[in-house]
Design an enzyme around this catalytic site. Structure first.
Site, PDB file in Angstrom:
ATOM      1  N   PRO A  92       0.834  -1.157  -0.078  1.00  0.00           N
ATOM      2  CA  PRO A  92       0.015  -0.081  -0.002  1.00  0.00           C
ATOM      3  C   PRO A  92       0.730   1.119  -0.047  1.00  0.00           C
ATOM      4  O   PRO A  92       2.029   1.232   0.673  1.00  0.00           O
ATOM      5  CB  PRO A  92      -0.492  -0.143   1.397  1.00  0.00           C
ATOM      6  CG  PRO A  92      -0.161  -1.206   2.085  1.00  0.00           C
ATOM      7  CD  PRO A  92       0.558  -1.880   0.972  1.00  0.00           C
ATOM      8  N   GLU A  93       0.362   2.355  -0.689  1.00  0.00           N
ATOM      9  CA  GLU A  93       1.361   3.409  -0.718  1.00  0.00           C
ATOM     10  C   GLU A  93       0.136   4.615  -0.254  1.00  0.00           C
ATOM     11  O   GLU A  93      -0.981   4.307   0.241  1.00  0.00           O
ATOM     12  CB  GLU A  93       1.558   3.919  -2.314  1.00  0.00           C
ATOM     13  CG  GLU A  93       2.605   2.845  -2.878  1.00  0.00           C
ATOM     14  CD  GLU A  93       3.323   3.610  -4.000  1.00  0.00           C
ATOM     15  OE1 GLU A  93       3.266   4.766  -4.190  1.00  0.00           O
ATOM     16  OE2 GLU A  93       3.983   2.749  -4.802  1.00  0.00           O
TER      17      GLU A  93
ATOM     18  N   HIS B 276      -4.186 -15.101  10.319  1.00  0.00           N
ATOM     19  CA  HIS B 276      -3.563 -14.138  10.062  1.00  0.00           C
ATOM     20  C   HIS B 276      -4.398 -12.706  10.450  1.00  0.00           C
ATOM     21  O   HIS B 276      -4.066 -11.477  10.382  1.00  0.00           O
ATOM     22  CB  HIS B 276      -3.197 -13.673   8.700  1.00  0.00           C
ATOM     23  CG  HIS B 276      -2.288 -14.832   7.899  1.00  0.00           C
ATOM     24  ND1 HIS B 276      -0.976 -15.284   8.656  1.00  0.00           N
ATOM     25  CD2 HIS B 276      -2.556 -15.565   6.953  1.00  0.00           C
ATOM     26  CE1 HIS B 276      -0.923 -16.388   7.956  1.00  0.00           C
ATOM     27  NE2 HIS B 276      -1.536 -16.540   7.019  1.00  0.00           N
TER      28      HIS B 276
ATOM     29  N   ARG C  58       2.003 -11.371   5.935  1.00  0.00           N
ATOM     30  CA  ARG C  58       3.425 -11.710   5.860  1.00  0.00           C
ATOM     31  C   ARG C  58       3.946 -10.991   7.227  1.00  0.00           C
ATOM     32  O   ARG C  58       5.149 -11.074   7.242  1.00  0.00           O
ATOM     33  CB  ARG C  58       3.826 -10.787   4.382  1.00  0.00           C
ATOM     34  CG  ARG C  58       3.390 -11.679   3.436  1.00  0.00           C
ATOM     35  CD  ARG C  58       3.821 -10.857   1.893  1.00  0.00           C
ATOM     36  NE  ARG C  58       5.198 -10.856   2.015  1.00  0.00           N
ATOM     37  CZ  ARG C  58       5.914 -10.145   0.856  1.00  0.00           C
ATOM     38  NH1 ARG C  58       5.222  -9.577  -0.015  1.00  0.00           N
ATOM     39  NH2 ARG C  58       7.273 -10.211   0.846  1.00  0.00           N
TER      40      ARG C  58
END
Ligand SMILES: [Zn+2]
Length: 287
Positions: free
Chosen positions: A2-3, A104, A123
């Site tokens: 994500p930016e 997760h 992750r």
């Protein structure tokens, strides 16, 4: 990854369910993500009211009634899911039940309204931390970050002054978070295409007016992406409550070998690797 526009989209999606709401229960399901969580995180969050949800670079900051601020970073794969009761701006748009917990799901915040916010990160490069609100800007992750690209401190003379003495390629200079906050690989590629500047050009050798002209282009590219995120938010609310990921139409990013979209340009988009990151550009339009 994500930016800034994706993070801003997540913030806008979370704000109606978090701001002004009490965290009735915080469930922390592992000792940490990229770094260990702060001591007593569940206790420090439980009972606190979220006063304001803001963004600094790619960090979401929740200012709490306890005088602490919760920092959230989505990392590479972090996802925020909202389920349960509705917030003030989204009547009836969520199912009133929560989905079954998934692998997760690392942090679950149950709000006083009945809404549930789930942070899922396969992750585990994401991060959460708590800090004193009064000194939040001095947090090690925030202290050396440059001005916000959409803020008033970021203007043409500032950017030109920062870039004039740089011997690095313009691509790397714009990715330097000390110069400008939150710009990532995808949007820097798009900005340089729109500016007609090759990613290989040495920053300090670009004429000042062209450097200054980058500022409105950066603002436009980010603002357009945030607007696209806003429309995706409305779609996502009606589906699974996941925030922040949306389809973009990029001019160069990810388009290696495809024709340039500039009318009349016969070139195809090229990809090179700079400092380990892919740069996509048009060799004819960008000099
Ligand atoms: Zn072209």
């Amino acid at each position: 990854m994500p930016e800034l526009p994706e993070v801003e989209t997540v913030r806008r999606g979370l704000a109606p369910v978090m701001e002004g709401q009490r965290i009735a229960q915080a469930d922390i399901r592992r000792p940490g993500l990229r770094w260990p969580f702060p001591p007593g995180m569940a206790e420090r969050l439980t009972g606190a009211t979220v006063l304001r949800l803001r963004r600094r670079s790619k960090y979401i900051l929740a200012d709490l009634s306890t005088g602490e601020t919760l920092l959230i970073h989505l990392g590479m794969s972090g996802r925020m899911l909202v389920s349960g009761a509705t917030g003030r701006d989204m009547p009836g748009q969520f199912h009133h039940t929560h989905p079954a917990p998934e692998k997760h799901d690392h942090v679950v915040l149950d709000m006083g309204s009945g809404a549930r916010i789930t942070f899922n990160d396969a992750r585990r490069f994401g991060a959460m931390d708590l800090m004193d609100s009064a000194t939040a800007e001095t947090h090690p992750l925030l202290a050396s970050i440059g001005p916000e690209p959409l803020g008033n401190a970021f203007d043409g003379p500032y950017l030109a002054a920062q870039l004039k003495s740089r011997r690095t390629p313009i691509k790397s200079a714009l990715l330097d978070q000390r110069i400008v906050a939150g710009l990532g690989n995808i949007y820097v590629c798009e900005v340089l295409f729109r500016a007609g500047i090759s990613p290989k050009r040495q920053a300090g050798r670009i004429a000042t007016p062209r450097l200054e002209a980058l500022v409105p282009i950066i603002r436009d590219v980010l603002t357009e992406a945030i607007a696209a995120g806003g429309s995706s938010l409305r779609d996502h609310r009606q589906t699974d409550g996941e925030l922040g990921y949306f389809q973009h139409v990029f001019q160069v990013y990810g388009r290696e070998g495809d024709p340039c979209r500039t009318p009349g340009c016969p070139a195809t988009i090229r990809r090179i690797v700079q400092s380990g990151r892919s740069s996509f550009y048009c060799p004819a339009c960008q000099r």
